[in-house]
Design an enzyme around this catalytic site. Structure first.
Site, PDB file in Angstrom:
ATOM      1  N   SER A  91       0.783  -1.242   0.000  1.00 48.05           N
ATOM      2  CA  SER A  91       0.000   0.000   0.000  1.00 48.05           C
ATOM      3  C   SER A  91       0.809   1.285   0.000  1.00 48.05           C
ATOM      4  O   SER A  91       0.223   2.360  -0.153  1.00 48.05           O
ATOM      5  CB  SER A  91      -0.963   0.011   1.189  1.00 48.05           C
ATOM      6  OG  SER A  91      -2.092  -0.790   0.924  1.00 48.05           O
ATOM      7  N   LYS A  95       0.168   3.696  -2.804  1.00 46.19           N
ATOM      8  CA  LYS A  95      -0.856   4.742  -2.802  1.00 46.19           C
ATOM      9  C   LYS A  95      -0.225   6.137  -2.823  1.00 46.19           C
ATOM     10  O   LYS A  95      -0.877   7.108  -3.209  1.00 46.19           O
ATOM     11  CB  LYS A  95      -1.775   4.575  -1.600  1.00 46.19           C
ATOM     12  CG  LYS A  95      -2.658   3.315  -1.667  1.00 46.19           C
ATOM     13  CD  LYS A  95      -3.551   3.194  -0.465  1.00 46.19           C
ATOM     14  CE  LYS A  95      -4.582   2.072  -0.614  1.00 46.19           C
ATOM     15  NZ  LYS A  95      -4.030   0.739  -0.396  1.00 46.19           N
ATOM     16  N   SER A 101      -5.953   3.544   4.390  1.00 49.21           N
ATOM     17  CA  SER A 101      -5.393   2.746   3.293  1.00 49.21           C
ATOM     18  C   SER A 101      -6.501   2.051   2.508  1.00 49.21           C
ATOM     19  O   SER A 101      -6.377   0.892   2.101  1.00 49.21           O
ATOM     20  CB  SER A 101      -4.392   1.710   3.819  1.00 49.21           C
ATOM     21  OG  SER A 101      -3.558   1.251   2.792  1.00 49.21           O
TER      22      SER A 101
END
Length: 391
Positions: A89, A92, A146
């Site tokens: 993640s 991102k 997230s």
């Protein structure tokens, strides 16, 4: 052109990473010599590289890491800075770097079925299909919780007529612009996908671009936020909290991003300010040892970085557009790529810069040819593959 000496560095092995049961890691692309010297020849190592005569960094159980100065771009040290790894993640942040400037935060948008089509059990902020949310709320859902549903939504909104695929393409274009040549996005969320890779050095470039944006800094440092009720979907409003513990437990913390998948293991980006100095740490492939999570390992490396002299470095973060701006011919590219590979520093705020040490002309020409070929290959690359569903 005479070569100028690189900064004095100390090298050695990285700290061992515990062997645990995990799915087979995907084979990374073949290492490209041009990529491995971006930022400085001392960074072309799979092991540890730190300035000479500085304290040894704390051992962290990560396959690669890097500490850099957000303002000057100085790389203070690292372990395998240009080694390929899967991002989870922390990817991102690349979505934010690519799409945040394009979207009006006050615009209210409708969430689609495609947006909420995520792996069951993976991280989500809880957006409702058919729900209407301000884009600012969706950014908070991305960075605090997230949310993979938030990532899909923002990629679609920022992708133009091509929707989510266009958003992923914008991420890859932004990676090239930043000089993150080892980064290739396949999913907007960081869920594992075939051919998806990054490096600790590339993550530092991406994080630096993010923290240069005041809106990102505001979102990323938010501790709590409210997701509005959706009466049409009979869904009440609720509060979300920032899951980056650095913000709660590390004095001077600015923000960052956590990540985890079975393939990537624990990944982390964190930034903090101390004594007027802003540092960023990136970790990939980390494991929890002695109950020390990714943010704690990052905090230990930040402490180490803040103890170093302000002029300590083993390389530098290249500037956005610097590699693409190099002339196409080998002769014309040599000086520009030599500077890009050298450890000299430039202040992001255009203050007086330190002289940039240059590589020997022969090496610079070789790097120039390799990078030019690399950029051509990447521009011809096919669109993103379908995500492989993992946590």
């Amino acid at each position: 052109m005479a070569a100028v000496a690189s900064p004095a560095v100390r090298t050695g092995p990285c700290a061992p990473v515990p062997s645990i049961s995990r799915p087979p890691r995907p084979a990374p692309p073949r290492a490209d010599p041009a990529q491995r010297v971006v930022g400085g020849p001392a960074l072309a190592t799979a092991g540890l590289v730190v300035p000479a005569d500085v304290p040894t960094p704390p051992p962290v159980p990560a396959t690669s890491w890097l500490v850099a100065d957000l303002d000057t771009g100085a790389v203070l040290g690292g372990c395998g800075p240009h080694e390929y790894a899967t991002p989870a993640s922390v990817q991102k942040l690349l979505l934010a770097a690519a799409v945040l400037p394009k979207l009006d935060p006050t615009r209210v948008v409708t969430v689609t079925a495609e947006d909420v089509d995520i792996e069951p059990g993976s991280s989500a902020v809880g957006l409702a299909e058919g729900g209407r949310y301000p884009i600012a709320t969706i950014w908070l859902g991305l960075l605090l919780q997230s949310g993979n549903d938030a990532a899909n939504t923002l990629a679609r909104l920022g992708g133009g007529p091509d929707g989510q695929a266009g958003g992923v393409r914008a991420m890859n274009e932004e990676a090239r612009r930043l000089g993150a040549l080892q980064t290739h996005a396949v999913t907007p969320s960081g869920l594992d996908g075939p051919g998806q890779f990054t490096s600790a050095y590339d993550l530092a470039l991406i994080a630096r671009a993010c923290f240069a944006n005041p809106m990102f800094r505001r979102y990323d440092a938010t501790l709590t936020a409210m997701v509005p009720a959706q009466p049409a979907q009979r869904k009440k409003g609720y509060q979300i909290q920032n899951d980056n513990q650095l913000l709660y437990r590390y004095p001077g913390a600015l923000g960052g991003k956590t990540g985890f998948t079975d393939l990537a293991r624990h990944t982390y980006v964190g930034a903090a300010e101390r004594g007027g100095r802003r540092l960023v740490v990136t970790l990939l492939g980390a494991e929890i040892v002695d109950e020390r999570r990714g943010w704690q390992q990052g905090a230990a490396l930040l402490d180490w970085g803040f103890r170093l002299p302000r002029d300590a470095s083993v390389g530098r973060l290249v500037r956005p557009g610097e590699l693409d701006a190099a002339p196409a011919s080998a002769a014309g590219t040599a000086p520009a790529l030599a500077a890009a590979a050298g450890p000299g520093l430039r202040d992001a705020r255009h203050r007086s810069a330190r002289p940039a040490p240059l590589l020997a002309a022969g090496l610079a020409a070789a790097v120039a040819v390799a990078v030019a070929a690399l950029l051509v290959r990447r521009r011809r690359a096919a669109g993103p593959s379908r995500p492989r569903r993992t946590r």
